[in-house]
Design an enzyme around this catalytic site. Structure first.
Site, PDB file in Angstrom:
ATOM      1  N   CYS A 144      -9.847  -1.427  -4.155  1.00 51.00           N
ATOM      2  CA  CYS A 144      -9.393  -0.167  -4.750  1.00 51.00           C
ATOM      3  C   CYS A 144     -10.223   0.199  -5.975  1.00 51.00           C
ATOM      4  O   CYS A 144      -9.881   1.123  -6.702  1.00 51.00           O
ATOM      5  CB  CYS A 144      -7.912  -0.261  -5.126  1.00 51.00           C
ATOM      6  SG  CYS A 144      -7.531  -1.558  -6.323  1.00 51.00           S
ATOM      7  N   ASN A 183       0.408  -8.021   4.971  1.00 53.21           N
ATOM      8  CA  ASN A 183      -0.028  -6.748   5.541  1.00 53.21           C
ATOM      9  C   ASN A 183      -1.172  -6.910   6.546  1.00 53.21           C
ATOM     10  O   ASN A 183      -1.204  -6.230   7.577  1.00 53.21           O
ATOM     11  CB  ASN A 183      -0.460  -5.806   4.408  1.00 53.21           C
ATOM     12  CG  ASN A 183      -0.765  -4.397   4.880  1.00 53.21           C
ATOM     13  OD1 ASN A 183       0.045  -3.761   5.542  1.00 53.21           O
ATOM     14  ND2 ASN A 183      -1.953  -3.901   4.546  1.00 53.21           N
ATOM     15  N   ASP A 209      -8.680  -8.935  -0.294  1.00 54.98           N
ATOM     16  CA  ASP A 209      -8.121  -7.648  -0.746  1.00 54.98           C
ATOM     17  C   ASP A 209      -7.611  -7.812  -2.179  1.00 54.98           C
ATOM     18  O   ASP A 209      -6.406  -7.828  -2.430  1.00 54.98           O
ATOM     19  CB  ASP A 209      -6.997  -7.228   0.197  1.00 54.98           C
ATOM     20  CG  ASP A 209      -6.417  -5.869  -0.165  1.00 54.98           C
ATOM     21  OD1 ASP A 209      -7.036  -5.148  -0.968  1.00 54.98           O
ATOM     22  OD2 ASP A 209      -5.324  -5.536   0.345  1.00 54.98           O
ATOM     23  N   GLN A 267       0.861  -1.173   0.000  1.00 52.89           N
ATOM     24  CA  GLN A 267       0.000   0.000   0.000  1.00 52.89           C
ATOM     25  C   GLN A 267       0.900   1.226   0.000  1.00 52.89           C
ATOM     26  O   GLN A 267       1.813   1.336   0.819  1.00 52.89           O
ATOM     27  CB  GLN A 267      -0.916   0.000   1.226  1.00 52.89           C
ATOM     28  CG  GLN A 267      -1.926  -1.132   1.241  1.00 52.89           C
ATOM     29  CD  GLN A 267      -3.024  -0.974   0.196  1.00 52.89           C
ATOM     30  OE1 GLN A 267      -3.036  -0.020  -0.598  1.00 52.89           O
ATOM     31  NE2 GLN A 267      -3.960  -1.918   0.171  1.00 52.89           N
ATOM     32  N   GLU A 275      -1.725 -16.051  -2.076  1.00 51.38           N
ATOM     33  CA  GLU A 275      -1.215 -15.023  -2.985  1.00 51.38           C
ATOM     34  C   GLU A 275      -0.661 -15.705  -4.229  1.00 51.38           C
ATOM     35  O   GLU A 275      -0.036 -16.764  -4.138  1.00 51.38           O
ATOM     36  CB  GLU A 275      -0.126 -14.214  -2.285  1.00 51.38           C
ATOM     37  CG  GLU A 275       0.662 -13.275  -3.153  1.00 51.38           C
ATOM     38  CD  GLU A 275      -0.195 -12.210  -3.803  1.00 51.38           C
ATOM     39  OE1 GLU A 275      -0.080 -12.051  -5.037  1.00 51.38           O
ATOM     40  OE2 GLU A 275      -0.961 -11.549  -3.094  1.00 51.38           O
TER      41      GLU A 275
END
Length: 255
Positions: free
Chosen positions: A212, A121, A186, A87, A137
């Site tokens: 986002c 994170n 996310d 980020q 991931e």
């Protein structure tokens, strides 16, 4: 400009790095000057002679400062490389992580899935709260860094990380989502519709969705509510990108 068309800058709370996109090999004079520059300012200098995979540390010295951002509320130091996704706004990221913690409310004994986990994170703050976490991931590089961050912060037993393609459900590979009590998702701008399709009747009771892209968040929220029976308890905005038209959103879903 035809030989070095691009310079990328990564600034952390301790160190700075620069990636020079060099279209041709540096001259002997430029090599000497760049090493002096790197040593004097303690900057990590990288070169990128071709694609992203070609990035390498140009001047590895003991006095260069590592790239690290901190989550002091959770006593965490997060190391990263200049090509890793993070980020971009460290101070606002602390707000985002704090809010995710408040919404997901991780407790000792909780089993939490962190999807599109990057370098940990959210995973590591969850683990710091006593939960058992598995982060997923697609990037093996990020997974390796997440594992290293778990080790350096003393959380390797409670935070595990796996490489996973979360944009494909071939062979129902995302069915693991149903084993978790709670999840944080996310995704990138394209959203997480492929992952959400794997949620069954016994899926996680609480989902915190960080986005986002408001368009894909709206699409995925509609799918969770209309197709999977979740309730959207609220949505908020985080000003991750000041002075732009972009914002980070965070939403809470319960079932």
């Amino acid at each position: 400009a035809d030989k070095i068309p691009q310079i990328e800058l990564a600034i952390s709370e301790f160190g700075i790095s620069m990636i020079f996109r060099n279209m041709s090999e540096l001259s002997d004079t430029d090599t000497v000057e760049l090493r002096k520059f790197s040593d004097y300012y303690k900057i990590q200098v990288y070169l990128q002679p071709s694609g992203l995979d070609s990035v390498f540390l140009f001047n590895p010295t003991s006095n260069r400062k590592k790239l690290i951002y901190c989550l002091p509320e959770f006593s965490l130091d997060m190391e990263f490389s200049p090509t890793d996704f993070t980020q971009i706004n460290f101070s606002i990221n602390r707000v985002l992580v704090r809010r995710a913690i408040a919404l997901l409310n991780p407790q000792p004994g909780d089993f939490i899935g962190d999807y599109f986990c990057g370098l940990g994170n959210f995973s590591l703050p969850f683990a710091r709260k006593g939960a058992s976490v598995i982060g997923y991931e697609a990037s093996e590089t990020l997974v390796n860094q997440a594992r290293a961050n778990a080790v350096s912060n003393g959380l390797s037993k409670s935070a595990k990380f796996k490489v996973a393609d979360l944009f494909s459900n071939i062979g129902n590979r995302n069915k693991d989502i149903n084993q978790f009590d709670k999840c944080l998702i996310d995704p990138p701008r394209s959203g997480a519709i492929d992952l959400l399709q794997s949620i069954g009747a016994d899926g996680p009771k609480v989902i915190v969705y960080v986005s986002c892209n408001s368009a894909t968040l709206a699409r995925d929220a509609g799918f969770l509510v209309q197709e999977k029976g979740y309730k959207c308890n609220g949505v908020g905005l985080v000003n991750m990108f000041p002075h732009t038209s972009h914002a980070e959103a965070i939403a809470l879903f319960t079932n």
